[in-house]
Design a protein around this motif. Structure first.
Motif, PDB file in Angstrom:
ATOM      1  N   ARG A 175      -2.091 -11.069   7.982  1.00  0.00           N
ATOM      2  CA  ARG A 175      -3.316 -10.660   8.780  1.00  0.00           C
ATOM      3  C   ARG A 175      -4.691 -10.709   7.784  1.00  0.00           C
ATOM      4  O   ARG A 175      -5.711 -11.591   8.414  1.00  0.00           O
ATOM      5  CB  ARG A 175      -3.346  -9.630   9.540  1.00  0.00           C
ATOM      6  CG  ARG A 175      -2.481  -9.692  10.901  1.00  0.00           C
ATOM      7  CD  ARG A 175      -2.628  -8.128  11.702  1.00  0.00           C
ATOM      8  NE  ARG A 175      -2.263  -6.979  10.933  1.00  0.00           N
ATOM      9  CZ  ARG A 175      -1.242  -6.589  10.629  1.00  0.00           C
ATOM     10  NH1 ARG A 175      -0.081  -7.018  11.023  1.00  0.00           N
ATOM     11  NH2 ARG A 175      -1.273  -5.440   9.938  1.00  0.00           N
ATOM     12  N   GLU A 176      -4.578 -10.322   6.936  1.00  0.00           N
ATOM     13  CA  GLU A 176      -5.830 -10.013   5.968  1.00  0.00           C
ATOM     14  C   GLU A 176      -6.280 -11.321   5.443  1.00  0.00           C
ATOM     15  O   GLU A 176      -7.418 -11.718   5.330  1.00  0.00           O
ATOM     16  CB  GLU A 176      -5.426  -8.933   4.900  1.00  0.00           C
ATOM     17  CG  GLU A 176      -5.402  -7.454   5.636  1.00  0.00           C
ATOM     18  CD  GLU A 176      -5.147  -6.323   4.355  1.00  0.00           C
ATOM     19  OE1 GLU A 176      -5.011  -5.308   4.638  1.00  0.00           O
ATOM     20  OE2 GLU A 176      -4.746  -6.816   3.321  1.00  0.00           O
ATOM     21  N   GLU A 177      -5.096 -12.066   4.898  1.00  0.00           N
ATOM     22  CA  GLU A 177      -5.403 -13.141   4.124  1.00  0.00           C
ATOM     23  C   GLU A 177      -5.649 -14.671   4.903  1.00  0.00           C
ATOM     24  O   GLU A 177      -6.484 -15.420   4.726  1.00  0.00           O
ATOM     25  CB  GLU A 177      -4.319 -13.562   3.210  1.00  0.00           C
ATOM     26  CG  GLU A 177      -4.235 -12.522   1.978  1.00  0.00           C
ATOM     27  CD  GLU A 177      -3.208 -13.048   1.184  1.00  0.00           C
ATOM     28  OE1 GLU A 177      -3.119 -12.594  -0.018  1.00  0.00           O
ATOM     29  OE2 GLU A 177      -2.079 -13.907   1.636  1.00  0.00           O
ATOM     30  N   ARG A 206       0.748  -7.172   7.432  1.00  0.00           N
ATOM     31  CA  ARG A 206      -0.595  -7.074   7.081  1.00  0.00           C
ATOM     32  C   ARG A 206      -0.969  -8.040   6.162  1.00  0.00           C
ATOM     33  O   ARG A 206      -2.300  -8.625   6.672  1.00  0.00           O
ATOM     34  CB  ARG A 206      -0.538  -5.464   6.321  1.00  0.00           C
ATOM     35  CG  ARG A 206      -2.048  -5.116   5.898  1.00  0.00           C
ATOM     36  CD  ARG A 206      -2.038  -4.089   5.206  1.00  0.00           C
ATOM     37  NE  ARG A 206      -1.087  -3.850   4.083  1.00  0.00           N
ATOM     38  CZ  ARG A 206      -1.367  -4.524   3.002  1.00  0.00           C
ATOM     39  NH1 ARG A 206      -2.252  -5.279   2.781  1.00  0.00           N
ATOM     40  NH2 ARG A 206      -0.290  -4.280   1.932  1.00  0.00           N
ATOM     41  N   GLU A 207      -0.537  -8.320   4.924  1.00  0.00           N
ATOM     42  CA  GLU A 207      -0.917  -9.378   4.264  1.00  0.00           C
ATOM     43  C   GLU A 207      -1.339 -10.753   5.030  1.00  0.00           C
ATOM     44  O   GLU A 207      -2.438 -11.389   4.641  1.00  0.00           O
ATOM     45  CB  GLU A 207      -0.007  -9.689   3.128  1.00  0.00           C
ATOM     46  CG  GLU A 207       0.020  -8.596   1.950  1.00  0.00           C
ATOM     47  CD  GLU A 207      -1.406  -8.516   1.245  1.00  0.00           C
ATOM     48  OE1 GLU A 207      -2.230  -9.409   0.967  1.00  0.00           O
ATOM     49  OE2 GLU A 207      -1.773  -7.360   0.649  1.00  0.00           O
ATOM     50  N   ALA A 230      -9.641 -13.737   8.983  1.00  0.00           N
ATOM     51  CA  ALA A 230      -9.031 -12.872   7.852  1.00  0.00           C
ATOM     52  C   ALA A 230     -10.182 -12.016   7.304  1.00  0.00           C
ATOM     53  O   ALA A 230     -11.301 -12.189   7.169  1.00  0.00           O
ATOM     54  CB  ALA A 230      -9.061 -14.028   6.719  1.00  0.00           C
ATOM     55  N   THR A 231      -9.656 -10.635   6.997  1.00  0.00           N
ATOM     56  CA  THR A 231     -10.497  -9.476   6.389  1.00  0.00           C
ATOM     57  C   THR A 231     -10.406  -9.494   4.986  1.00  0.00           C
ATOM     58  O   THR A 231     -11.476  -9.131   4.471  1.00  0.00           O
ATOM     59  CB  THR A 231      -9.949  -8.196   6.922  1.00  0.00           C
ATOM     60  OG1 THR A 231      -8.664  -8.077   6.639  1.00  0.00           O
ATOM     61  CG2 THR A 231     -10.275  -8.258   8.697  1.00  0.00           C
ATOM     62  N   GLN A 232      -9.586 -10.157   4.400  1.00  0.00           N
ATOM     63  CA  GLN A 232      -9.533  -9.980   2.872  1.00  0.00           C
ATOM     64  C   GLN A 232      -8.964 -11.188   2.247  1.00  0.00           C
ATOM     65  O   GLN A 232      -7.800 -11.358   1.975  1.00  0.00           O
ATOM     66  CB  GLN A 232      -8.505  -8.790   2.312  1.00  0.00           C
ATOM     67  CG  GLN A 232      -9.259  -7.543   2.678  1.00  0.00           C
ATOM     68  CD  GLN A 232      -8.428  -6.644   2.277  1.00  0.00           C
ATOM     69  OE1 GLN A 232      -7.211  -6.631   1.531  1.00  0.00           O
ATOM     70  NE2 GLN A 232      -8.690  -4.898   2.468  1.00  0.00           N
ATOM     71  N   GLU A 259       0.673  -1.083   0.084  1.00  0.00           N
ATOM     72  CA  GLU A 259      -0.130  -0.047   0.020  1.00  0.00           C
ATOM     73  C   GLU A 259       0.928   1.095   0.063  1.00  0.00           C
ATOM     74  O   GLU A 259       2.268   1.243   0.369  1.00  0.00           O
ATOM     75  CB  GLU A 259      -0.705   0.094   1.235  1.00  0.00           C
ATOM     76  CG  GLU A 259      -1.956  -1.225   1.120  1.00  0.00           C
ATOM     77  CD  GLU A 259      -2.759  -1.311   2.356  1.00  0.00           C
ATOM     78  OE1 GLU A 259      -2.630  -0.526   3.298  1.00  0.00           O
ATOM     79  OE2 GLU A 259      -3.653  -1.886   2.288  1.00  0.00           O
ATOM     80  N   ASP A 313      -9.097 -12.659  -0.595  1.00  0.00           N
ATOM     81  CA  ASP A 313      -8.544 -12.470  -1.979  1.00  0.00           C
ATOM     82  C   ASP A 313      -8.705 -13.825  -3.054  1.00  0.00           C
ATOM     83  O   ASP A 313      -7.689 -14.174  -3.171  1.00  0.00           O
ATOM     84  CB  ASP A 313      -7.233 -12.060  -1.860  1.00  0.00           C
ATOM     85  CG  ASP A 313      -6.991 -10.823  -1.367  1.00  0.00           C
ATOM     86  OD1 ASP A 313      -7.948 -10.085  -1.117  1.00  0.00           O
ATOM     87  OD2 ASP A 313      -5.713 -10.507  -1.130  1.00  0.00           O
TER      88      ASP A 313
END
Length: 153
Positions: free
Chosen positions: A55-57, A52-53, A104-106, A41, A108
């Motif tokens: 956490r998100e994935e 971050r990735e 996971a928030t994203q 980002e 993908d």
């Protein structure tokens, strides 16, 4: 012919205490397995992006992020747009219980995740990115992280 836009990506070679590697499965491009990670980002550095990735994935917590172990440059489509991607791979160690896809928030387009042994990785007929991941991990486990990141093809 113009040069595709640059996309910087941070990726993690995630190992558990049994030296298994966590890979994610995607359906696009006839299906493939890949290490977790994604694009940086604005204003973000590679180590921050990879955490971050994760956490998100994966909903990953308590990640022990190590050194950058490899780098790969490749032109390929992302979301239908051709890009020139620069990927930096970092060694990350986690306990499987610290990964919770419900956090996971994203996700993908991740279809599934699997812990692979080195033997599984080296004998599979499925597509795995980056190519030669098994050899990379074998070398890192035997000799420790390289002084300079290994350039992947």
């Amino acid at each position: 012919m113009s040069t595709p836009p640059l996309r910087k990506a941070a990726r993690a070679v995630v190992l558990d205490p049994d030296q298994r590697i966590l890979l994610l499965h995607y359906d696009e491009n006839d299906g493939f397995w890949a290490t977790p990670g994604g694009s940086l980002e604005p204003g973000e550095d590679y180590p921050t992006a990879v955490l971050r990735e994760l956490r998100e994935e994966l909903g990953a917590e308590n990640v022990d992020l190590g050194a950058q172990i490899a780098e790969r440059r490749t032109d390929h489509p992302v979301g239908g747009l051709q890009v020139r991607q620069v990927e930096k791979y970092f060694l990350a160690r986690v306990v499987p219980a610290d990964i919770d896809p419900d956090r996971a928030t994203q996700p993908d387009n991740i279809r599934s995740q699997r812990w692979w042994t080195l033997e599984n990785l080296q004998t599979t007929r499925e597509t795995v990115y980056p190519h030669n991941l098994g050899e990379l991990v074998t070398g890192v486990l035997a000799e420790g992280p390289p002084e300079k990141p290994i350039i992947l093809r």
